[in-house]
Design an enzyme around this catalytic site. Structure first.
Site, mmCIF file in Angstrom:
data_model
loop_
_atom_site.group_PDB
_atom_site.id
_atom_site.type_symbol
_atom_site.label_atom_id
_atom_site.label_comp_id
_atom_site.label_asym_id
_atom_site.label_seq_id
_atom_site.Cartn_x
_atom_site.Cartn_y
_atom_site.Cartn_z
ATOM 1 N N GLU A 94 -3.507 1.127 6.201
ATOM 2 C CA GLU A 94 -2.889 2.367 5.745
ATOM 3 C C GLU A 94 -1.746 2.765 6.675
ATOM 4 O O GLU A 94 -1.863 2.701 7.887
ATOM 5 C CB GLU A 94 -3.921 3.490 5.685
ATOM 6 C CG GLU A 94 -5.059 3.246 4.705
ATOM 7 C CD GLU A 94 -4.618 3.291 3.251
ATOM 8 O OE1 GLU A 94 -3.492 3.789 2.986
ATOM 9 O OE2 GLU A 94 -5.389 2.828 2.382
ATOM 10 N N CYS A 134 -11.704 9.294 4.031
ATOM 11 C CA CYS A 134 -10.919 8.225 4.663
ATOM 12 C C CYS A 134 -9.581 8.765 5.166
ATOM 13 O O CYS A 134 -9.210 8.566 6.323
ATOM 14 C CB CYS A 134 -10.708 7.075 3.679
ATOM 15 S SG CYS A 134 -12.221 6.167 3.271
ATOM 16 N N HIS A 179 -8.540 -0.002 4.530
ATOM 17 C CA HIS A 179 -9.450 0.083 3.388
ATOM 18 C C HIS A 179 -9.870 -1.323 2.954
ATOM 19 O O HIS A 179 -9.067 -2.266 3.001
ATOM 20 C CB HIS A 179 -8.764 0.773 2.206
ATOM 21 C CG HIS A 179 -9.027 2.248 2.141
ATOM 22 N ND1 HIS A 179 -8.016 3.186 2.130
ATOM 23 C CD2 HIS A 179 -10.200 2.946 2.064
ATOM 24 C CE1 HIS A 179 -8.555 4.401 2.059
ATOM 25 N NE2 HIS A 179 -9.868 4.278 2.010
#
Length: 213
Positions: free
Chosen positions: A78, A141, A165
Site C-alpha cells: 500500500e 487496515c 494486503h
C-alpha cells in the site's frame, strides 16, 4: 534491520486470516533483517495501541503490517493511509465508526516511507502476482497504516512503516466461487521477497506502477 511484522486476527465471520497464517510461517531472519511477529486485534485504535506498546518496549527500524483483502488476487503493498475511519462492517468489538477522523491533529494522509515499488517488483520477480495499491480501504487496515504514519510523524521519526494486503487462501473461498484466492505458501514467498527488498539506504525504483483510474 529489526523489523516488526504484524497481522490481524480473523474478522468478518472468517475462521482464519491469511495474513496471520502467513506471518506465522515467516522465518526469524530474512536476508539481513531480524523479524519479530505480532498478532493484533481487528479493532479500531486497540490494534494501533498494541503496536505502540510494542514500540515503547523495544526498538525497531521498521514496522510492516499485513492484512487480508478478500477479493484481490495479488499481493498489494500500500502506498498511502488516509485520515478516515468509514467502516462498512463492525470490527471485532462491534465498533463501526462512520466518517470519523483517525487523528484530529493528524495529516490528511501519510505515505509509506518504505520502497513500495521495489517491494512490489520483488514480489513479481519471485513469481507471485503483485501490484502497488493506492487505497488501503477505510476499515482497520487503512486505520493501522495511517496510525503507523502518525507514530512516525509524532514519536519515531527514524522508523520505516508500511502495509501489505494479501488475498484469501483457498479454504476461505470454498463457498465463494466468485472470489480469487492464493496458496498460503505463495503468500509467504511474496512476503519474504517484499521484506527482503528493504535495505538500509531505503532507495526505491523509478518505475511507473500507478493506475489510470
Amino acid at each position: 534491520m529489526k523489523i516488526l511484522i504484524t497481522a490481524f486476527d480473523p474478522f468478518g465471520g472468517e475462521k482464519k486470516n491469511p495474513a496471520l497464517e502467513a506471518i506465522k510461517l515467516l522465518p526469524e531472519q530474512i536476508k539481513n533483517h531480524q523479524i519479530t511477529k505480532l498478532e493484533i486485534p481487528t479493532v479500531f485504535h486497540k490494534s494501533s495501541d498494541k503496536i505502540a506498546d510494542k514500540l515503547k518496549a523495544e526498538h525497531f527500524d521498521a514496522v510492516i503490517a499485513i492484512g487480508q483483502a478478500g477479493g484481490r488476487y495479488n499481493l498489494t503493498p500500500e502506498r498511502v493511509g488516509i485520515n478516515i475511519d468509514d467502516a462498512r462492517i463492525p470490527d471485532n468489538e462491534n465498533n463501526q465508526p462512520i466518517d470519523i477522523p483517525i487523528q484530529q491533529d493528524g495529516a490528511p494522509a501519510y505515505f509509506s516511507n518504505l520502497p513500495v515499488k521495489k517491494m512490489t517488483q520483488a514480489i513479481k520477480d519471485a513469481g507471485i502476482p503483485a501490484a502497488l495499491s493506492n487505497t488501503a480501504g477505510t476499515f482497520v487496515c487503512n486505520h493501522i497504516l495511517y496510525q503507523l504514519g502518525y507514530l512516525q510523524a509524532t514519536r519515531y521519526p527514524d522508523i520505516k512503516f508500511g502495509f501489505i494486503h494479501v488475498p484469501f487462501i483457498p479454504e476461505q473461498v470454498v463457498d465463494k466461487p466468485d472470489k480469487p484466492s492464493m496458496a498460503l505458501s505463495s503468500i509467504v514467498t511474496g512476503l519474504e521477497a517484499a521484506i527482503g527488498a528493504i535495505s538500509e539506504d531505503n532507495q526505491d525504483i523509478k518505475e511507473a506502477l500507478g493506475e489510470i483510474q
